[in-house]
Design a protein around this motif. Structure first.
Motif, mmCIF file in Angstrom:
data_model
loop_
_atom_site.group_PDB
_atom_site.id
_atom_site.type_symbol
_atom_site.label_atom_id
_atom_site.label_comp_id
_atom_site.label_asym_id
_atom_site.label_seq_id
_atom_site.Cartn_x
_atom_site.Cartn_y
_atom_site.Cartn_z
ATOM 1 N N SER A 1 -73.541 60.586 15.180
ATOM 2 C CA SER A 1 -72.748 59.393 15.508
ATOM 3 C C SER A 1 -73.168 58.838 16.859
ATOM 4 C CB SER A 1 -71.255 59.726 15.575
ATOM 5 O OG SER A 1 -70.799 60.213 14.365
ATOM 6 N N TYR A 2 -73.319 59.747 17.826
ATOM 7 C CA TYR A 2 -73.672 59.309 19.176
ATOM 8 C C TYR A 2 -75.062 58.681 19.198
ATOM 9 C CZ TYR A 2 -74.742 59.356 24.116
ATOM 10 O OH TYR A 2 -75.123 58.979 25.368
ATOM 11 N N ASP B 1 -75.470 55.014 18.518
ATOM 12 C CA ASP B 1 -75.271 54.122 19.662
ATOM 13 C C ASP B 1 -76.430 54.238 20.644
ATOM 14 O OD1 ASP B 1 -73.217 52.285 20.852
ATOM 15 O OD2 ASP B 1 -73.559 53.630 22.555
ATOM 16 N N ARG C 1 -75.812 50.275 11.013
ATOM 17 C CA ARG C 1 -74.942 50.884 12.012
ATOM 18 C C ARG C 1 -73.560 51.149 11.435
ATOM 19 N NH1 ARG C 1 -74.748 50.448 17.768
ATOM 20 N NH2 ARG C 1 -72.684 50.940 18.570
ATOM 21 N N TRP C 2 -72.953 50.101 10.832
ATOM 22 C CA TRP C 2 -71.573 50.230 10.352
ATOM 23 C C TRP C 2 -71.445 51.249 9.234
ATOM 24 C CZ3 TRP C 2 -71.643 44.234 10.232
ATOM 25 C CH2 TRP C 2 -71.511 43.754 11.546
ATOM 26 N N ILE D 1 -71.783 54.765 10.738
ATOM 27 C CA ILE D 1 -70.573 55.134 11.481
ATOM 28 C C ILE D 1 -69.485 55.589 10.517
ATOM 29 C CG2 ILE D 1 -68.646 54.210 12.833
ATOM 30 C CD1 ILE D 1 -70.603 52.428 14.297
ATOM 31 N N LEU D 2 -69.270 54.792 9.457
ATOM 32 C CA LEU D 2 -68.211 55.125 8.498
ATOM 33 C C LEU D 2 -68.535 56.397 7.736
ATOM 34 C CD1 LEU D 2 -67.212 51.637 7.064
ATOM 35 C CD2 LEU D 2 -66.010 53.032 8.745
#
Lengths: 247, 115
Positions: free
Chosen positions: B36-37, B40, B49-50, B53-54
């Motif tokens: 996750s990190y 970014d 990205r989205w 993340i989900l």
């Protein structure tokens, strides 16, 4: 008893002492809600109540995250970039989101120690249970400490619930509301942990000493119920980390 | 003692699983958080990205609820009583997406166009 292995019925004793020969799968679901007695037959009262409390808490945090989504989607002014806002200077250059990442790892570690504390509690290993619970509390306290540091930094930089130097005004109110409410949960969790750790240390659950308020017999399940709350706090952070900090 | 005659009695006192299980889950949560990190850190953008993340969020939530909170070993009735109601939140999300788009549209239409 050669046929014992082939005709296995799972029989468990519920909290009220009834012996329940349980069906499996959907049959158990239908049977239980139609049974005109009690649902959640083998789950204890305390555990079910904690789960229902956590469900209500889920809705509270959902509402916070939903209102955050709504204001972020409806503003015409660009949202501040969390990657830059939460960056820290390390060795002369900014590292994005590093403090939040450390806080995430700390909270996950605290969940790990908590899960093992529950396990050692059921094995009646008091020393290890207390040690792991204190480690969990220490992780939790350091998490809150870092959050206080983060708040201080942002407030010094001019973030307020009604505005900030980088973009949409709603950023501040969402940030303080969501992380503040979560931090409160962590703080309450640390206090809760210390109370239960003291009880384990004293051996309350070995002698079934009644609780001060509830007068119910103390059992090692109390550690697991405490653990449910703690894991929930970690769970909420997973969602906040993904939806607020990373999005 | 009819049960003893017909089969095995499993008396469950609390949740008892090997410590290794918790350590493995702990390890996975670390790996997933690192992933996750890194999303970014490497500055991935847009749908990639989205969705990542989900994805990581849901897997982490699943591990915590199923293993750490022992939901995987609870009664089906309890599982549904706790896990189904939050699904209603998704309906709420749908409503608010609709509402937010409308608010955004009115803001652009009445403010930005300087009527």
């Amino acid at each position: 008893m050669a046929d014992a292995a082939t005709t296995t019925t799972t029989t468990t004793t519920s909290s009220s002492g009834h012996t329940v020969a349980s069906r499996q799968g959907w049959d158990s679901f239908a049977e239980e809600w139609a049974s005109d007695q009690t649902a959640f037959k083998t789950a204890s009262w305390g555990k079910v109540m904690m789960w229902i409390f956590l469900l209500s808490d889920t809705f509270i945090f959902s509402c916070f995250l939903l209102s955050y989504m709504t204001v972020r989607m409806s503003t015409t002014i660009p949202w501040p970039n969390p990657s830059e806002v939460f960056a820290l200077e390390l060795g002369g250059k900014p590292v994005p989101l590093i403090l939040i990442a450390i806080m995430t790892f700390i909270l996950i570690s605290s969940s790990g120690t908590m899960a093992m504390a529950v396990n050692y509690g059921y094995r009646r290993d008091r020393k290890k249970t207390v040690a792991l619970m204190l480690a969990t509390a220490a992780f939790g306290a350091s998490f809150v400490g870092m959050q206080a540091f983060e708040w201080t930094k942002l407030i010094r930089e001019g973030v307020r619930p009604w505005g900030n130097p980088w973009g949409a005004d709603q950023f501040g109110s969402c940030f303080f509301m969501i992380t503040g409410f979560h931090g409160t949960h962590v703080s309450i969790g640390v206090i809760f942990l210390l109370i239960i750790a003291r009880k384990v240390f004293r051996g309350d659950f070995d002698v079934e000493r009644p609780g001060f308020f509830t007068s119910r017999k103390g059992r090692y399940e109390n550690v697991e119920i405490m653990g449910l709350y703690w894991h929930f706090v970690d769970l909420v952070w997973v969602f906040i980390f993904a939806l607020f900090y990373l999005w | 003692m009819s049960h003893a005659a017909t089969g095995t009695i499993t008396r469950v006192e609390g949740q008892q699983h090997p410590i290794k299980l918790y350590l493995v889950v702990w390890g996975w949560l670390f790996v997933l958080s690192t992933c996750s990190y890194l999303i970014d850190y490497f500055g991935l953008q847009g749908y990639l990205r989205w969705s990542l993340i989900l994805l990581f969020m849901m897997v982490k939530a699943y591990l915590i609820v199923a293993i750490f909170m022992h939901m995987a070993w609870e009664r089906l009735t309890l599982i549904y009583a706790i896990l189904l109601p939050p699904v209603a939140v998704l309906v709420f999300v749908g409503i608010m997406v609709f509402e937010a788009n409308y608010t955004f549209f009115t803001r652009v239409y009445f403010f930005a166009m300087g009527s």
